[in-house]
Scaffold this active site. Structure first.
Site, PDB file in Angstrom:
ATOM      1  N   CYS A   1      -7.125  56.348  93.173  1.00 41.85           N
ATOM      2  CA  CYS A   1      -7.934  56.466  94.395  1.00 41.85           C
ATOM      3  C   CYS A   1      -9.352  56.063  94.013  1.00 41.85           C
ATOM      4  O   CYS A   1     -10.002  56.769  93.237  1.00 41.85           O
ATOM      5  CB  CYS A   1      -7.878  57.907  94.907  1.00 41.85           C
ATOM      6  SG  CYS A   1      -9.003  58.236  96.274  1.00 41.85           S
TER       7      CYS A   1
ATOM      8  N   CYS B   1      -4.193  65.916  93.762  1.00 35.39           N
ATOM      9  CA  CYS B   1      -5.202  64.928  93.358  1.00 35.39           C
ATOM     10  C   CYS B   1      -6.334  65.677  92.659  1.00 35.39           C
ATOM     11  O   CYS B   1      -6.606  66.839  92.968  1.00 35.39           O
ATOM     12  CB  CYS B   1      -5.725  64.225  94.602  1.00 35.39           C
ATOM     13  SG  CYS B   1      -7.083  63.093  94.308  1.00 35.39           S
TER      14      CYS B   1
ATOM     15  N   CYS C   1     -24.226  69.554  87.517  1.00 39.35           N
ATOM     16  CA  CYS C   1     -23.702  68.379  86.806  1.00 39.35           C
ATOM     17  C   CYS C   1     -24.827  67.645  86.073  1.00 39.35           C
ATOM     18  O   CYS C   1     -25.938  67.509  86.583  1.00 39.35           O
ATOM     19  CB  CYS C   1     -23.018  67.449  87.810  1.00 39.35           C
ATOM     20  SG  CYS C   1     -22.289  65.999  87.040  1.00 39.35           S
TER      21      CYS C   1
ATOM     22  N   CYS D   1     -26.026  62.554  94.987  1.00 40.72           N
ATOM     23  CA  CYS D   1     -25.174  63.740  94.841  1.00 40.72           C
ATOM     24  C   CYS D   1     -25.931  65.074  94.827  1.00 40.72           C
ATOM     25  O   CYS D   1     -26.798  65.308  93.981  1.00 40.72           O
ATOM     26  CB  CYS D   1     -24.333  63.620  93.569  1.00 40.72           C
ATOM     27  SG  CYS D   1     -23.122  64.978  93.476  1.00 40.72           S
TER      28      CYS D   1
ATOM     29  N   CYS E   1     -26.439  60.767  89.557  1.00 41.28           N
ATOM     30  CA  CYS E   1     -26.009  60.046  90.763  1.00 41.28           C
ATOM     31  C   CYS E   1     -26.971  60.382  91.912  1.00 41.28           C
ATOM     32  O   CYS E   1     -27.057  61.553  92.327  1.00 41.28           O
ATOM     33  CB  CYS E   1     -24.584  60.437  91.134  1.00 41.28           C
ATOM     34  SG  CYS E   1     -23.460  60.390  89.716  1.00 41.28           S
TER      35      CYS E   1
ATOM     36  N   ARG F   1      -9.372  55.060 103.260  1.00 42.27           N
ATOM     37  CA  ARG F   1      -9.713  56.420 103.676  1.00 42.27           C
ATOM     38  C   ARG F   1     -11.078  56.466 104.349  1.00 42.27           C
ATOM     39  O   ARG F   1     -12.095  56.110 103.729  1.00 42.27           O
ATOM     40  CB  ARG F   1      -9.710  57.346 102.451  1.00 42.27           C
ATOM     41  CG  ARG F   1      -9.831  58.819 102.794  1.00 42.27           C
ATOM     42  CD  ARG F   1      -9.885  59.658 101.527  1.00 42.27           C
ATOM     43  NE  ARG F   1      -8.715  59.537 100.692  1.00 42.27           N
ATOM     44  CZ  ARG F   1      -7.612  60.261 100.824  1.00 42.27           C
ATOM     45  NH1 ARG F   1      -7.554  61.180 101.747  1.00 42.27           N
ATOM     46  NH2 ARG F   1      -6.593  60.085 100.014  1.00 42.27           N
TER      47      ARG F   1
ATOM     48  N   CYS G   1      -6.855  67.870  97.040  1.00 42.20           N
ATOM     49  CA  CYS G   1      -7.708  67.223  96.032  1.00 42.20           C
ATOM     50  C   CYS G   1      -8.735  68.215  95.480  1.00 42.20           C
ATOM     51  O   CYS G   1      -9.509  68.805  96.228  1.00 42.20           O
ATOM     52  CB  CYS G   1      -8.424  66.040  96.672  1.00 42.20           C
ATOM     53  SG  CYS G   1      -9.435  65.132  95.493  1.00 42.20           S
TER      54      CYS G   1
HETATM   55  N1  SAM Z   1     -17.912  64.411  89.258  1.00 40.74           N
HETATM   56  C1  SAM Z   1     -16.823  63.609  89.617  1.00 40.74           C
HETATM   57  C2  SAM Z   1     -17.188  62.159  89.803  1.00 40.74           C
HETATM   58  O1  SAM Z   1     -18.361  61.844  89.996  1.00 40.74           O
HETATM   59  O2  SAM Z   1     -16.277  61.319  89.777  1.00 40.74           O
HETATM   60  C3  SAM Z   1     -16.076  64.089  90.850  1.00 40.74           C
HETATM   61  C4  SAM Z   1     -16.836  64.622  92.032  1.00 40.74           C
HETATM   62  S1  SAM Z   1     -17.906  63.463  92.871  1.00 40.74           S
HETATM   63  C5  SAM Z   1     -18.816  64.513  93.935  1.00 40.74           C
HETATM   64  C6  SAM Z   1     -16.796  62.539  93.888  1.00 40.74           C
HETATM   65  C7  SAM Z   1     -17.372  61.429  94.744  1.00 40.74           C
HETATM   66  O3  SAM Z   1     -18.003  61.978  95.882  1.00 40.74           O
HETATM   67  C8  SAM Z   1     -18.435  60.542  94.154  1.00 40.74           C
HETATM   68  O4  SAM Z   1     -17.908  59.535  93.343  1.00 40.74           O
HETATM   69  C9  SAM Z   1     -19.082  59.936  95.387  1.00 40.74           C
HETATM   70  O5  SAM Z   1     -18.475  58.710  95.695  1.00 40.74           O
HETATM   71  C10 SAM Z   1     -18.804  60.978  96.471  1.00 40.74           C
HETATM   72  N2  SAM Z   1     -20.050  61.585  96.946  1.00 40.74           N
HETATM   73  C11 SAM Z   1     -20.819  62.481  96.280  1.00 40.74           C
HETATM   74  N3  SAM Z   1     -21.900  62.830  97.008  1.00 40.74           N
HETATM   75  C12 SAM Z   1     -21.824  62.129  98.170  1.00 40.74           C
HETATM   76  C13 SAM Z   1     -22.641  62.043  99.327  1.00 40.74           C
HETATM   77  N4  SAM Z   1     -23.786  62.726  99.421  1.00 40.74           N
HETATM   78  N5  SAM Z   1     -22.253  61.237 100.331  1.00 40.74           N
HETATM   79  C14 SAM Z   1     -21.112  60.534 100.247  1.00 40.74           C
HETATM   80  N6  SAM Z   1     -20.284  60.568  99.171  1.00 40.74           N
HETATM   81  C15 SAM Z   1     -20.638  61.344  98.142  1.00 40.74           C
HETATM   82  C1  DTB Z   2     -14.415  60.683  97.992  1.00 40.81           C
HETATM   83  O1  DTB Z   2     -14.422  59.441  97.932  1.00 40.81           O
HETATM   84  N1  DTB Z   2     -15.114  61.404  98.857  1.00 40.81           N
HETATM   85  C2  DTB Z   2     -14.919  62.821  98.620  1.00 40.81           C
HETATM   86  C3  DTB Z   2     -13.826  62.834  97.512  1.00 40.81           C
HETATM   87  N2  DTB Z   2     -13.694  61.460  97.186  1.00 40.81           N
HETATM   88  C4  DTB Z   2     -13.958  63.676  96.338  1.00 40.81           C
HETATM   89  C5  DTB Z   2     -16.173  63.531  98.277  1.00 40.81           C
HETATM   90  C6  DTB Z   2     -17.256  63.374  99.306  1.00 40.81           C
HETATM   91  C7  DTB Z   2     -18.364  64.263  98.897  1.00 40.81           C
HETATM   92  C8  DTB Z   2     -19.446  64.323  99.929  1.00 40.81           C
HETATM   93  C9  DTB Z   2     -20.566  65.190  99.490  1.00 40.81           C
HETATM   94  C10 DTB Z   2     -20.203  66.632  99.273  1.00 40.81           C
HETATM   95  O2  DTB Z   2     -19.518  67.227 100.117  1.00 40.81           O
HETATM   96  O3  DTB Z   2     -20.657  67.193  98.278  1.00 40.81           O
HETATM   97 FE1  SF4 Z   3     -21.819  64.761  88.870  1.00 42.28          FE
HETATM   98 FE2  SF4 Z   3     -22.104  64.378  91.485  1.00 42.28          FE
HETATM   99 FE3  SF4 Z   3     -22.274  62.311  89.843  1.00 42.28          FE
HETATM  100 FE4  SF4 Z   3     -19.859  63.527  90.217  1.00 42.28          FE
HETATM  101  S1  SF4 Z   3     -21.065  62.398  91.737  1.00 42.28           S
HETATM  102  S2  SF4 Z   3     -20.772  62.871  88.272  1.00 42.28           S
HETATM  103  S3  SF4 Z   3     -20.580  65.640  90.503  1.00 42.28           S
HETATM  104  S4  SF4 Z   3     -23.694  64.077  89.897  1.00 42.28           S
END
Ligand code: SAM
Ligand code: DTB
Ligand code: SF4
Length: 342
Positions: free
Chosen positions: A197, A137, A61, A68, A65, A269, A105
């Site tokens: 959500c 979702c 990506c 992430c 973030c 959640r 989802c």
């Molecule tokens: N790329 C899209 C976005 O950012 O909306 C969808 C996927 S993103 C991984 C979905 C959500 O996962 C993020 O908004 C964040 O709140 C959560 N998330 C990602 N990495 C995480 C982590 N290491 N621990 C907890 N939540 C995480």
């Molecule tokens: C949300 O609030 N938590 C989920 C879902 N929406 C998409 C994602 C959590 C991701 C945790 C890190 C991972 O597994 O990559």
């Molecule tokens: Fe990309 Fe992860 Fe950020 Fe979603 S949370 S926009 S997958 S870097």
């Protein structure tokens, strides 16, 4: 805290920072009891909505973030995977349904949706999973109004798009998009008649004021998100936040209870981070108003409790999975959501 904050239906959109802060700062057990009161009045106590997550496009990506593992710029162990085939996704949804999930989802590591053949394929996936009688979702990054409409027409039930933290703390965590970008997408989703959500993460190095600011933004939207995920940071090696301190358990309970009180009708959640929690700790989260989880041994890229362990927990605590579509479909909105400055 005055009783008026938790009396009546309690659905308000004019919360102040001070009010939310006074809820968050209550002695823990009083806070949990107040939240449990609200929960009993507005939901079927003990009923928990179960979602299953699938990463349909993983890693690579372009966003930054800081939490992430899927951001291309960090060196994590996540392997990049192109968009999955529709048949594979439908098979995964069928398995999730057989395991008791009412919502499926699909997550993609995209900054935003592009109008290309990948999006056409996601539309096919939404149609196919909708045909399984599951709530579908997606979480695909930013959406235009037209893309949201297309997803709605395909039968998308809910869209996950987290604001993650307060407006003030946002640029400490993400610099490649703004808080306003996130709110615009939420507005596009709402206008298309898709269930919203949206929640965030604790453990990003934020202050209590930031946590309260995040809840303030959500609670003062013209319509509360139907679902509010509270994630605890899953620290992943290679990301800038890998060495962050673990969030104390009572902070999680406070967040859940406060979300329950300020958004009484929303599903709250208990999301990422459950693997680190005992059954007793999760029980307190359910008492404090959590009524939704992600089940299945994987979130998107990180581990989650095993399905059997969760079912054992449900048995011990007397929790019951919520049926799909128990809340009906959200109504299409005529007016855009306006973001009021906090
Ligand atoms: N790329 C899209 C976005 O950012 O909306 C969808 C996927 S993103 C991984 C979905 C959500 O996962 C993020 O908004 C964040 O709140 C959560 N998330 C990602 N990495 C995480 C982590 N290491 N621990 C907890 N939540 C995480
Ligand atoms: C949300 O609030 N938590 C989920 C879902 N929406 C998409 C994602 C959590 C991701 C945790 C890190 C991972 O597994 O990559
Ligand atoms: Fe990309 Fe992860 Fe950020 Fe979603 S949370 S926009 S997958 S870097």
């Amino acid at each position: 805290m005055s009783n008026s904050l938790v009396s009546g239906n309690g659905v308000r959109h004019n919360w102040t920072k001070e009010e939310i802060s006074s809820v968050y700062e209550r002695p823990l057990l009083s806070l949990v009891l107040d939240a449990a009161d609200v929960h009993r009045r507005t939901h079927i106590f003990g009923e928990v909505q179960i979602s299953s997550l699938l990463s349909i496009k993983t890693g690579g990506c372009s966003e930054d973030c800081a939490y992430c593992p899927q951001a291309a710029r960090y060196h994590t162990s996540v392997k990049v995977h192109a968009l999955m085939k529709t048949e594979e996704v439908v098979q995964a949804a069928e398995n999730a349904k057989a395991g008791g999930a009412s919502r499926f989802c699909m997550g993609a590591a995209w900054r935003e949706v592009r109008d290309n053949s990948d999006f056409d394929r996601v539309i096919d996936m939404v149609k196919a999973v909708n045909g399984l009688d599951m709530e579908v979702c997606c979480t695909l990054g930013m959406l235009t109004p037209h893309q949201a409409e297309r997803l709605a027409e395909a039968g998308l039930y809910a869209y996950n798009h987290n604001i993650d933290t307060s407006e003030e703390h946002y640029s400490e965590v993400i610099t490649t998009r703004t808080y306003g970008d996130r709110l615009n997408t939420l507005s596009n989703v709402r206008k298309a008649g898709i269930s919203v959500c949206s929640g965030g993460i604790i453990g990003l190095g934020e202050t209590n004021a930031d946590r309260i600011g995040m809840l303030l933004t959500l609670a003062n939207l013209p319509q509360h998100p139907e679902s509010v995920p509270i994630n605890v940071l899953v620290p992943v090696a290679g990301t800038p936040l890998a060495d962050n301190d673990r969030v104390p358990f009572d902070d999680l309970v406070r967040m859940i209870a406060t979300a329950r009180i300020v958004m009484p009708e929303s599903a709250v959640r208990l999301s990422a981070g459950r693997l680190e929690l005992s059954i007793a700790e999760q029980a307190m989260c359910f008492m404090a108003g959590a009524n939704s989880i992600f089940a299945g041994d994987k979130l998107l890229t990180t581990p989650n409790p095993e399905y059997n362990a969760d079912m054992e927990m449900f048995g011990i605590l007397g929790l019951k999975p919520k049926a799909a579509f128990a809340d009906g479909y959200p109504k299409k909105q005529e007016k855009a959501m306006q973001h009021e400055p906090c």
